[in-house]
Scaffold this motif. Structure first.
Motif, PDB file in Angstrom:
ATOM      1  N   ASP A   1       0.802  -1.223   0.000  1.00  0.00           N
ATOM      2  CA  ASP A   1       0.000   0.000   0.000  1.00  0.00           C
ATOM      3  C   ASP A   1       0.830   1.264   0.000  1.00  0.00           C
ATOM      4  O   ASP A   1       1.878   1.339   0.626  1.00  0.00           O
ATOM      5  CB  ASP A   1      -0.909   0.018   1.226  1.00  0.00           C
TER       6      ASP A   1
ATOM      7  N   GLU B   1      -1.167   6.965   1.164  1.00  0.00           N
ATOM      8  CA  GLU B   1      -2.572   7.381   1.337  1.00  0.00           C
ATOM      9  C   GLU B   1      -3.430   6.237   1.861  1.00  0.00           C
ATOM     10  O   GLU B   1      -4.262   6.430   2.748  1.00  0.00           O
ATOM     11  CB  GLU B   1      -3.156   7.848   0.003  1.00  0.00           C
ATOM     12  N   ALA B   2      -3.204   5.048   1.299  1.00  0.00           N
ATOM     13  CA  ALA B   2      -3.980   3.876   1.746  1.00  0.00           C
ATOM     14  C   ALA B   2      -3.654   3.574   3.208  1.00  0.00           C
ATOM     15  O   ALA B   2      -4.542   3.219   3.984  1.00  0.00           O
ATOM     16  CB  ALA B   2      -3.665   2.676   0.867  1.00  0.00           C
TER      17      ALA B   2
ATOM     18  N   ALA C   1      -2.643   5.755   5.464  1.00  0.00           N
ATOM     19  CA  ALA C   1      -3.262   6.807   6.288  1.00  0.00           C
ATOM     20  C   ALA C   1      -4.754   6.521   6.475  1.00  0.00           C
ATOM     21  O   ALA C   1      -5.298   6.694   7.572  1.00  0.00           O
ATOM     22  CB  ALA C   1      -3.060   8.170   5.630  1.00  0.00           C
ATOM     23  N   ARG C   2      -5.411   6.041   5.417  1.00  0.00           N
ATOM     24  CA  ARG C   2      -6.845   5.710   5.520  1.00  0.00           C
ATOM     25  C   ARG C   2      -7.070   4.571   6.504  1.00  0.00           C
ATOM     26  O   ARG C   2      -7.969   4.610   7.333  1.00  0.00           O
ATOM     27  CB  ARG C   2      -7.382   5.290   4.145  1.00  0.00           C
TER      28      ARG C   2
ATOM     29  N   ASP D   1      -6.785   5.836   9.997  1.00  0.00           N
ATOM     30  CA  ASP D   1      -8.005   6.558  10.391  1.00  0.00           C
ATOM     31  C   ASP D   1      -9.084   5.568  10.804  1.00  0.00           C
ATOM     32  O   ASP D   1      -9.759   5.751  11.819  1.00  0.00           O
ATOM     33  CB  ASP D   1      -8.551   7.374   9.202  1.00  0.00           C
TER      34      ASP D   1
END
Ligand code: 5GP
Length: 218
Positions: A140, A143-144, A146-147, A150
Motif C-alpha cells: 500500500d 494514502e492507503a 493513512a486511511r 483513520d
C-alpha cells in the motif's frame, strides 16, 4: 454445558491479528465451531468455499438481505459480509458454541439483536505496533496506509460495546485468554475472567498506550 450454545463474537481493529487468533481458538476447543459467513469478496488462493466463507455474488447477497436471511451484515472495504441465520441457528439450538469473527459494525448489530451474544474485542498492544503492522502489509501507498490508520482509530473506539477486551501481544497467550473466556461463560462462572479481561478494566489500563476515547489516563 448450557442447553443452547453461546455465540461468541470476536472483533478487532484491522491489523490486530484476529483471524489467526480465531483459527487457534476453534482448533484447540472442539466444543466451539466457526460460524461461516457469506461474503461478496473474491476468494483468496488459500481459502475454500463453504469452509472459510460462503463466497457469493452481489446479487445473491442482496437476495439474502431481502429474504431477511442475515442476523447481521455490513460492508467492509468495498465488499459485503454477513452472518446468516442458517449459519448459527442449527448449531446453537443443538448446544454448540459458535465463534463469529466479524468487523465492528456487525458486532454492534449482534449486541443489539442477540442478548445471548458475548463480545470479545482484541486490541493491539500499542498504537505504534498497530501502525507497524498496517504499514508492514507491504504494497500500500502512504494514502492507503493513512486511511487504514483513520479507520483503526474509529475501530478502537468500538471497544466500549464489548464485554471483554484482550490485548493481542503474543498470539498463543491471546488464544489462551479467549479460550478461558469461552470456558468460563460455558460453565456459567464468568466472574474471574470478567475481573481479568472485562472491557472497563482493560481500557483503564491501556489508556496510556492506545488512543481509546473515554479511557482514563494517568
Ligand atoms: P477478510 O476479507 O479479511 O476476510 O475480512 C474483512 C473483515 O470482515 C474482517 O474484519 C472480518 O472479521 C470481517 N467479517 C468476516 N465475516 C463477517 C461477517 O459475517 N460479518 C461482518 N460484519 N464482518 C465479517
Amino acid at each position: 454445558m448450557s442447553e443452547r450454545g453461546i455465540p461468541f463474537v470476536v472483533s478487532a481493529p484491522s491489523g490486530t491479528g484476529k483471524t489467526t487468533v480465531c483459527r487457534g481458538v476453534v482448533e484447540r476447543d472442539p466444543k466451539i465451531g466457526f460460524s461461516i459467513s457469506h461474503t461478496t469478496r473474491a476468494r483468496r488462493p488459500d481459502e475454500l468455499d463453504g469452509v472459510h466463507y460462503h463466497f457469493v455474488s452481489s446479487e445473491e447477497f442482496a437476495e439474502l438481505i431481502a429474504a431477511d436471511g442475515f442476523v447481521e451484515h455490513a460492508e467492509y472495504a468495498g465488499n459485503q459480509y454477513g452472518t446468516s441465520w442458517s449459519a448459527i441457528d442449527g448449531p446453537l439450538s443443538q448446544g454448540r458454541d459458535l465463534l463469529l469473527e466479524v468487523e465492528v459494525q456487525g458486532a454492534r448489530q449482534l449486541r443489539e439483536r442477540r442478548s445471548d451474544a458475548r463480545l470479545v474485542f482484541l486490541l493491539p498492544p500499542s498504537w505504534e505496533e498497530l501502525e507497524r503492522r498496517l504499514r508492514g502489509r507491504g504494497t500500500d501507498g502512504p494514502e492507503a496506509i493513512a486511511r487504514r490508520l483513520d479507520v483503526a482509530h474509529i475501530e478502537l473506539a468500538a471497544v466500549h460495546q464489548f464485554d471483554y477486551a484482550v490485548v493481542n501481544d503474543e498470539v498463543e497467550t491471546t488464544i489462551d485468554a479467549v479460550l478461558s473466556i469461552v470456558r468460563a461463560e460455558r460453565d456459567g462462572d464468568p466472574a474471574p475472567v470478567l475481573a481479568r479481561y472485562g472491557r472497563a478494566r482493560v481500557v483503564a489500563e491501556l489508556g496510556e498506550v492506545l488512543p481509546i476515547p473515554g479511557a482514563s489516563r494517568g
